[in-house]
Design an enzyme around this catalytic site. Structure first.
Site, PDB file in Angstrom:
ATOM      1  N   CYS A 166      -0.678   9.075 -20.717  1.00 24.37           N
ATOM      2  CA  CYS A 166      -1.354   9.332 -19.572  1.00 24.37           C
ATOM      3  C   CYS A 166      -0.528   9.644 -18.319  1.00 24.37           C
ATOM      4  CB  CYS A 166      -2.021   7.958 -19.233  1.00 24.37           C
ATOM      5  SG  CYS A 166      -3.202   7.232 -20.694  1.00 24.37           S
ATOM      6  N   HIS A 192       4.114   3.885   8.228  1.00 28.05           N
ATOM      7  CA  HIS A 192       3.053   3.911   9.333  1.00 28.05           C
ATOM      8  C   HIS A 192       3.897   4.887  10.346  1.00 28.05           C
ATOM      9  CE1 HIS A 192       0.267   1.173   8.289  1.00 28.05           C
ATOM     10  NE2 HIS A 192       1.304   0.506   7.577  1.00 28.05           N
ATOM     11  N   ILE A 219       7.266 -11.125   7.760  1.00 34.30           N
ATOM     12  CA  ILE A 219       7.374  -9.383   7.792  1.00 34.30           C
ATOM     13  C   ILE A 219       6.020  -8.997   6.859  1.00 34.30           C
ATOM     14  CG2 ILE A 219       8.895  -7.613   7.068  1.00 34.30           C
ATOM     15  CD1 ILE A 219      10.322  -9.562   8.885  1.00 34.30           C
ATOM     16  N   SER A 231       2.730  -6.120   7.400  1.00 35.13           N
ATOM     17  CA  SER A 231       2.273  -4.805   7.874  1.00 35.13           C
ATOM     18  C   SER A 231       2.803  -4.507   9.000  1.00 35.13           C
ATOM     19  CB  SER A 231       1.061  -4.202   7.709  1.00 35.13           C
ATOM     20  OG  SER A 231       0.657  -3.121   8.382  1.00 35.13           O
ATOM     21  N   ILE A 240       2.408   3.037   2.631  1.00 34.26           N
ATOM     22  CA  ILE A 240       2.303   3.542   3.560  1.00 34.26           C
ATOM     23  C   ILE A 240       3.512   3.722   4.641  1.00 34.26           C
ATOM     24  CG2 ILE A 240       0.953   3.998   5.871  1.00 34.26           C
ATOM     25  CD1 ILE A 240      -1.444   2.955   4.202  1.00 34.26           C
ATOM     26  N   CYS A 256       4.234   7.343 -23.112  1.00 35.54           N
ATOM     27  CA  CYS A 256       3.013   7.107 -22.386  1.00 35.54           C
ATOM     28  C   CYS A 256       2.305   8.274 -21.943  1.00 35.54           C
ATOM     29  CB  CYS A 256       3.411   6.461 -21.059  1.00 35.54           C
ATOM     30  SG  CYS A 256       2.102   6.330 -19.871  1.00 35.54           S
ATOM     31  N   SER A 308       0.925  -1.409  -0.068  1.00 39.70           N
ATOM     32  CA  SER A 308       0.041   0.075  -0.075  1.00 39.70           C
ATOM     33  C   SER A 308       0.862   1.175   0.027  1.00 39.70           C
ATOM     34  CB  SER A 308      -0.991   0.182   1.205  1.00 39.70           C
ATOM     35  OG  SER A 308      -1.695  -0.960   1.311  1.00 39.70           O
ATOM     36  N   CYS A 359       0.123   2.771 -25.316  1.00 43.04           N
ATOM     37  CA  CYS A 359       1.831   2.699 -25.326  1.00 43.04           C
ATOM     38  C   CYS A 359       2.418   1.474 -25.280  1.00 43.04           C
ATOM     39  CB  CYS A 359       2.331   3.309 -23.880  1.00 43.04           C
ATOM     40  SG  CYS A 359       1.803   2.771 -22.515  1.00 43.04           S
ATOM     41  N   CYS A 377      -5.156   4.570 -19.444  1.00 41.88           N
ATOM     42  CA  CYS A 377      -5.560   3.701 -20.582  1.00 41.88           C
ATOM     43  C   CYS A 377      -5.064   2.239 -20.270  1.00 41.88           C
ATOM     44  CB  CYS A 377      -5.166   4.524 -21.850  1.00 41.88           C
ATOM     45  SG  CYS A 377      -3.405   4.018 -22.246  1.00 41.88           S
TER      46      CYS A 377
END
Lengths: 420, 487
Positions: free
Chosen positions: B409, B55, B342, B344, B53, B407, B51, B447, B442
């Protein structure tokens, strides 16, 4: 800093960009067309099948032939063409509009223009947009990408193919892949009716005995490295019936599930978007919420025939010319409102003094429908339609003499469209 | 000396965020180090679906190894970011509470965070939390604010660590699937399924989901890694409801819940789910979980719309029944260090894990002498998307390939793609994770063919040999000229 100055800058050299450029340049205005590809013609060049031009040229052309009619004319005109050039940003000031353009050949520069025509076309919806469950292996393509790989680059993406969605590109690709020696195992469509044109269903599927699964969905994609199979499930009363699911073993999945106007650049300039079409909101002049910025073709709303794109772009070109000449500055326009059974009507405003042309799509499949157009309580037009369906856009023209000059709070009465 | 005869000081198995952090730490010392990875590219296992993050350190009790390494790791990110230039921002974390009961948990988290040593933590009233994060559902009753929380691009983080390690002499072997470790007199002989051999005095097992199998392959401790699947949904840039902090719900017993994450690249991510499964290769997603994630996410941030989904994906957390990290020398085998379980906040803790493992190795007798020529810095990678008009103008003058936008986008140039290939990322996914080409709206429809051609040209392989992510993930079946239609 490099700057180039023009009367009109057109972003996109596909069907819309080319037709509007020709229209505008014919009045002697200084026009530039910007495109990221190394050629004019846009997506038309990968559409090597025929069926183009029936309305505009009264003959059946392939995509490249259709494009060539415009390309050869553009080359004869005094129009600047910037290829391999990407418009990365757009800014709208009071009188001048500015586009940042980036290319290997010319470096990075600004194009200043009095007016801009947005003609960037659209992109394909993909697996991610649909949230189709399962794994994420190689072998999943949008139909247009597969078309490009096959027709321009000469690569066959796979040998056992399932097509998701019965959009026109998917249907065309079913036939094209069959011709190339791949096996097309089926076309899976969520709706109870096909989304593509009837002629494509017949010529691309039925003629090759390719099964069309209507009211079916893909409920799972299998395969760790490359696609191995899909699970197909029938919809019963709108709900997938998992007890009737079946597997199709395949190595390739093509998605032909609709197109979305490409308006990231448009939005970067703060231009308002119509959530129904995904294109900018435009007035009767096809002008967006930014003064002097126009839009036409698939960037405005997705068309099913290129002929209509060219036609809309020609109209847009005329409006740009009128704008440059200051002829449409203080025009009175009324609102267009969308009523029952219609998805959208373009443009979003109408004018009282001249002829109006509208494009629209139905939300329903229906025989013997009636298009009702009202100004307040008064019926302006009642148009009988033999058959309507979401897949086929239709048009209507309204003459100025049919319209009443009635105002409400200083604005002409809204023009109300509905389908009965 | 024959290369086959070379005995490395340390072999680290698994090029995820832990393995990468460990080798990067070791690269500061006068050692010969090799990083072994079974995939075609680094970070392609657990880490790529992280994710992202960083923490703050209030979720775990002070007694856990997790909490210690999490806090330490969090503090190390500013320096790492300064040295390695991966995308990272300390935007702060908010835990949103929607009832008086949930506020009690918030108070507990606050106390836990303070005990762990989380700086500048605050408990917020409804008014305070809404002024911090106006995107929250106005039904919120209060919450927790941890300004030290942050976001990072996980693949760029792992790539940067390994790049830095390589710059300082670490060797990387990809497509090396460990299947056996044999103890010789004073070193380990590591054999791969692909038939290669590597000798090393010390071995670190940071094999993520497969740490249990690697441990077994070395005749070390027996344990079982249980994959806990998390599905995530990525929404477009400038998505509606895009918050300016990472938003957490009040946590459940085993998971931190479904989060709303403004990614460091400006997109919006919602997820993950948490579901224990058997299959370590099962990265599939389901309709049910999409439903679940959006119900929970829109409860916290009502403006989030599933119409703006770009893509979805799933990742697997390598968990142990203890729910804590398992980082210690094997009690059964000499010079074999376990780095397992290992999950989160593994990414947050990873820099601290690198340091911790270095100390363990030292205690096991590894001699650490600091290199005099250690260079911790990597140049800031060029991203056309982030450049000013003038900067781009100069750059294209020096190399016109920066002007060729491949690319559209994500605005990635040909020069950036070539840079990724030169750094060893030669699959479509490798290039995607390194440059973001194909990650936008896209999803590669415009691309992919351009990137395929660039790979073929730069690597000198035919287009049919290019894969999405190694193995059997071929993209093009055949060239038209090679097809015999008469067959």
């Amino acid at each position: 800093m490099k700057e180039k100055i023009y009367d009109v800058a057109i972003i996109g050299a596909g069907a819309a960009g080319m037709a509007s450029a020709l229209e505008i340049a014919s009045t002697g205005a200084r026009v530039v067309v910007i495109d990221r590809e190394p050629h004019l013609g846009g997506i038309l060049l990968q559409c090597i099948h025929n069926g183009f031009g029936l309305h505009l040229f009264k003959e059946e052309l392939t995509g490249p032939e259709y494009a060539e009619r415009f390309i050869s004319e553009i080359k004869r005109k005094d129009i600047d063409i910037l290829l391999n050039s990407t418009a990365t940003r757009m800014a709208v000031f009071q009188t001048i509009k500015q586009i940042n353009v980036c290319s290997s050949e010319h470096g990075v520069f600004k194009v200043n223009a009095k007016a801009i025509v947005l003609a960037m076309g659209c992109r394909e919806r993909n697996r991610g947009n649909l949230g189709i469950p399962g794994t994420r292996p190689a072998g999943i393509f949008t139909a247009g990408l597969a078309q490009r790989l096959l027709n321009i680059d000469g690569y066959l993406p796979g040998k056992r193919v399932v097509i998701v969605g019965s959009g026109d590109i998917g249907l065309i690709m079913a036939r094209r892949l069959t011709w190339t020696g791949a096996e097309v195992l089926g076309v899976v469509e969520i709706l109870p009716y096909p989304s593509g044109l009837t002629r494509n269903i017949v010529q691309c599927l039925y003629d090759y005995d390719i099964p069309l699964y209507l009211s079916h969905v893909i409920t799972k994609i299998e395969g760790r490295d490359r696609v191995e199979a899909v699970e197909v499930t029938p919809l019963e009363n709108g709900i997938p019936n998992q007890s009737k699911s079946f597997r199709i073993e395949c190595d390739t999945l093509l998605f032909s599930v609709g197109l979305v106007p490409e308006n990231e650049l448009t939005q970067s300039a703060g231009i308002k978007i119509n959530p129904e079409t995904g294109g900018p909101i435009v007035d009767a002049r096809l002008m967006t919420s930014a003064e002097g910025v126009f839009a036409c073709g698939n960037v405005l709303h997705v068309h099913d025939l290129v002929d209509w794109v060219s036609q809309e772009a020609q109209l847009c070109g005329k409006e740009v010319v009128a704008f440059l000449e200051g002829k449409t500055r203080d025009e009175t326009q009324g609102r267009v409102s969308v009523g029952a059974n219609l998805k959208y009507v373009i443009p979003n405003k109408y004018r009282l003094k001249t002829k109006n042309r509208f494009s629209m799509r139905a939300l329903v499949v229906q025989d013997k429908a009636t298009l009702m157009i009202k100004q307040g309580e008064r019926v302006v037009k009642r148009l009988p339609l033999r058959h309507v369906k979401p897949a086929e856009m239709f048009h209507v023209e309204i003459k100025s003499e049919d319209l009443d000059e009635v105002y409400e709070n200083g604005e002409p009465l809204p023009l109300q469209f509905s389908l009965e | 000396m024959n290369i086959k005869e070379k005995i490395y000081d340390v072999a680290v198995i698994g090029a995820g965020c832990c393995g990468a952090s460990i080798v990067r730490k070791l690269s500061a010392y006068d050692l010969s180090v090799v990083l072994l990875e079974k995939c075609v590219d680094i970070g392609f296992g657990v880490s790529k679906a992280n994710s992202g993050i960083i923490h703050a350190g209030f979720h775990h009790p002070v007694t856990s190894l997790k909490a210690r390494l999490e806090i330490r790791g969090n503090l190390m990110f500013d320096q790492l970011h300064y040295e390695l230039n991966f995308p990272f921002k300390r935007i702060g974390i908010i835990v949103a509470a929607f009832s008086i009961e949930e506020m009690k948990t918030v108070e507990h988290l606050y106390a836990q965070g303070i005990a762990n040593g989380v700086p500048r933590l605050e408990v917020c009233s409804r008014e305070r939390i809404l002024s911090l994060e106006p995107q929250l559902n106005p039904d919120v009753v209060g919450g927790l604010f941890a300004p030290t929380g942050g976001i990072v691009e996980p693949y760029r983080y792992v790539f940067a660590l390994v790049e830095s390690a390589e710059k300082n002499g670490v060797e990387v072997k990809k497509n090396f699937t460990v299947w056996r470790g044999v103890r010789k007199e004073d070193y380990w002989m590591i054999e791969s399924k692909e038939g290669e051999f590597v000798k090393a005095k010390y071995v670190v097992n940071s094999a993520g989901l497969y740490a249990d199998e690697v441990s077994k392959a070395f005749n070390a401790e027996e344990f079982k890694i249980i994959p806990r699947k998390g599905e995530e949904f990525l929404l477009q840039r400038n998505a509606r409801g895009l918050p300016s902090h990472v938003i957490f719900p009040v946590p459940g017993k085993h998971t931190k819940g479904v989060l709303v994450i403004p990614t460091v690249e400006g997109t919006l991510m919602v997820g993950p789910t948490a579901e224990e499964i058997e299959d370590k290769e099962d990265l599939s997603t389901t309709y049910q979980n999409l439903e679940k994630v959006f119900v929970q996410a829109t409860y916290m941030v009502p403006k989030i719309s599933r119409r703006e989904i770009i893509t979805s994906f799933a990742g697997l957390r390598p968990t142990l029944p203890s729910n804590d990290f398992y980082i210690e020398p094997s009690k059964k085998q000499p010079n074999f260090i376990q780095v397992a379980g290992i999950q989160s906040p593994g990414l947050t803790a990873s820099p601290a894990i690198g340091e911790y493992v270095k100390d363990i190795l030292k205690n096991c007798g590894l001699k650490l002498i600091e290199k005099t020529d250690y260079d911790p810095y990597l140049p800031k990678p060029v991203k056309v998307r982030e450049l000013s008009f003038e900067e781009l103008e100069r750059l294209i003058e020096s190399d016109p390939r920066y002007g060729n936008i491949v690319c559209r986008c994500e605005t990635v140039s040909e020069a950036e793609i070539i840079e990724a290939i030169r750094k060893g990322h030669t699959t479509l996914d490798g290039i995607k994770f390194y440059t973001r080409a194909g990650m936008g709206l896209c999803q590669g429809a415009f691309c992919s063919y351009r990137i395929l051609k660039i790979i073929a040209r730069e690597v000198g392989i035919p287009i049919e040999k290019i894969t999405k992510r190694g193995g059997d993930s071929w993209i093009i079946y055949k060239r038209l000229q090679d097809i015999d239609l008469n067959q």
